[in-house]
Design an enzyme around this catalytic site. Structure first.
Site, PDB file in Angstrom:
ATOM      1  N   CYS A 258       5.791  -9.437   7.218  1.00  0.00           N
ATOM      2  CA  CYS A 258       6.884  -8.775   7.844  1.00  0.00           C
ATOM      3  C   CYS A 258       7.917  -9.461   8.381  1.00  0.00           C
ATOM      4  O   CYS A 258       8.476 -10.482   8.225  1.00  0.00           O
ATOM      5  CB  CYS A 258       6.239  -7.547   8.836  1.00  0.00           C
TER       6      CYS A 258
ATOM      7  N   HIS B 207       1.423  -4.991   5.243  1.00  0.00           N
ATOM      8  CA  HIS B 207       0.595  -5.400   7.048  1.00  0.00           C
ATOM      9  C   HIS B 207      -0.755  -4.566   5.688  1.00  0.00           C
ATOM     10  O   HIS B 207      -0.606  -4.130   5.604  1.00  0.00           O
ATOM     11  CB  HIS B 207       0.987  -4.231   7.894  1.00  0.00           C
TER      12      HIS B 207
END
Length: 505
Positions: free
Chosen positions: A335, A439
């Site tokens: 991310c 994630h």
């Protein structure tokens, strides 16, 4: 008619989340339709609901323990700190605004109204709510503006259980001091105490229990021994058991993984499967050091990517990262860390700080621009190389475009339950730098093994047949059994307005 029980604390990090998680599974195992609720969470550790909304990880865990689908109503106000004095406000699952601490607390009535709206929706759907408070329930300077603790308990008509942490010391002062400073009408709501994180021989504390009950005038519902078989997804800091800036390097015979501990680190539970893997020695590193001896370097998520990139450079981390790259170590960005590995990061709207553009580390041929709309998805796919299954969730405001030679990291086959044909992330030409928006990328054992073997270090841990999320269900039962052995369940069920089960878990 929905009943409610509120788990409030004498301080932050006394174990409210894990107590609430245990109660959710205990009540569910007794056949009760139970759900969690926390009016306001302050955490950069969030997740995505099945309907594509954002909420705190702790309440997702509690929903899993309760065997109900997580909804944003279970955590209607989520504060995601992006500076020392400000935070993004996620309201009922969607980004609402960015507020300074002073601005947010100037008038909390707006946030309280939304929280109580969610509370009542949940109470219409379930038999029982397990409510978790925030921090200390007796912060008297904030008491009138605090809608998370006693105001929520009053709104729900909940019986309050006060949790104290004996491991940090001063448990008598924790309990008696809290009860002595809160207003009398709230004092009457507190119906019992749980003493958490006890170490040693419980028989030596029997007189202590009697003294607390006498001084507090309420029963001690249980003294819970320290439990090592389960770790709750932490809200706002890496677990206390994690190795942060250890003096020694990684252990020989294991794959050494270094994680840069950003000031605004987010979703660090991505690394939990590595902490639990016997073939890995995982270190969080805040201060720069030589990465000799490590095989993989992870740049995790960040709630202030350009700010943490500036910090990284000012600390001297960039030089160590480049040395690690030159000697062929495997670098992985997740991310915000993925964005840092690219060529540039632009924030034209000032979503995470001052508007502007920053040159990034230049290790991947991508450029990122932050947009107002946050991207939220529960996603599945497969690794482009080898086909290992990938599952996780995406939470990001950046849109990343490829500008040079590389290959995708993942084939994405589904988002929020809908089949798609897409890709995620990139892999450098020499396959030593990887970026992804997934994630939970290490949750699937096959993909985790592939990445760790690529890192080197002779990784040889045998991957389990199921992913980490599947394994958690058994751990929720272990947690519930542990608490059940040490709680007075007759009193706990009575406080929750529920019949005591014939077989106690």
């Amino acid at each position: 008619m929905c009943n409610a029980i509120a788990v409030l604390g004498t301080a932050s990090d006394v174990g409210k989340s894990i107590v609430a998680t245990a109660l959710c599974r205990i009540f569910r195992n007794a056949g009760i339709d139970v759900a969690p609720f926390k009016a306001q969470n302050m955490s950069n550790n969030s997740g995505v609901t099945p309907d594509g909304l954002e909420m705190g990880r702790a309440q997702i865990v509690q929903a899993e323990a309760a065997r109900v689908a997580p909804t944003a109503d279970m955590n209607p106000v989520l504060l995601k700190p992006n500076t020392d004095t400000g935070a993004q406000v996620v309201l009922q699952g969607k980004v609402s605004s960015t507020e300074s601490a002073k601005g947010y607390f100037r008038d909390t009535s707006k946030w309280a109204a939304a929280a109580f709206e969610s509370l009542h929706r949940l109470m219409e759907k379930h038999e029982l709510l397990v409510i978790e408070g925030a921090g200390s329930c007796a912060e008297m300077n904030l008491y009138e503006r605090d809608f998370v603790n006693f105001r929520t308990a009053r709104e729900a008509g909940a019986s309050v259980i006060l949790v104290a942490d004996i491991d940090r010391g001063g448990v008598f002062a924790q309990v008696v001091g809290t009860l002595s400073v809160i207003p009398p009408e709230d004092r009457l709501l507190v119906r019992g105490v749980i003493i958490n994180r006890f170490r040693g021989d419980i028989e030596l504390f029997r007189d202590g229990v009697e003294m607390i009950e006498k001084m507090a005038g309420i029963p001690v519902l249980g003294v819970i021994p320290y439990f090592r078989g389960f770790t709750i997804d932490a809200e706002d800091a890496v677990p206390l058991s994690a190795k942060v800036d250890p003096t020694a390097g990684p252990a020989s015979g294991k794959t050494g993984v270094a994680v840069i501990y950003f000031p605004h680190i987010s979703n660090f539970t991505d690394l939990s499967p590595l902490e639990e893997d016997s073939g890995v020695d995982l270190h969080y590193l805040h201060y720069p050091r030589s990465l000799d001896g490590y095989h993989m370097l992870v740049l995790p998520g960040s709630k202030n990517v350009r700010g943490d990139l500036d910090w990284l450079r000012s600390m001297g981390w960039e030089e160590e990262i480049m040395k690690f790259r030159r000697r062929g170590g495997l670098i992985m960005g997740i991310c915000g860390g993925f964005q840092m590995l690219g060529e540039s990061i632009a924030d034209p709207y000032g979503l995470e700080g001052e508007p502007g553009r920053s040159s990034a580390l230049g290790l991947l041929p991508v450029a990122t621009e932050l947009e107002r709309e946050k991207y939220l998805s529960n996603s599945v796919g497969r690794a482009v190389e080898g086909g290992a299954r990938a599952s996780g969730y995406e939470i990001h405001m950046g849109r990343t475009a490829v500008s040079g030679a590389c290959t995708p990291f993942l084939h994405v086959t589904g988002r929020n339950g809908v089949g798609v044909e897409d890709t995620d992330g990139v892999v450098s030409v020499d396959e030593r730098v990887i970026g992804t928006y997934f994630h939970g990328v290490f949750d699937e054992p096959g993909l985790r093994s592939m990445l760790l073997r690529r890192a080197g270090g002779g990784y040889a841990s045998v991957a389990a047949a199921t992913n980490r999320r599947s394994e958690l269900d058994g751990k929720y039962d272990m947690l519930a059994e542990h608490f059940s052995r040490h709680l007075d369940l007759d009193k706990v069920f009575a406080l929750a307005g529920q019949p005591v089960p014939e077989v106690k878990n």
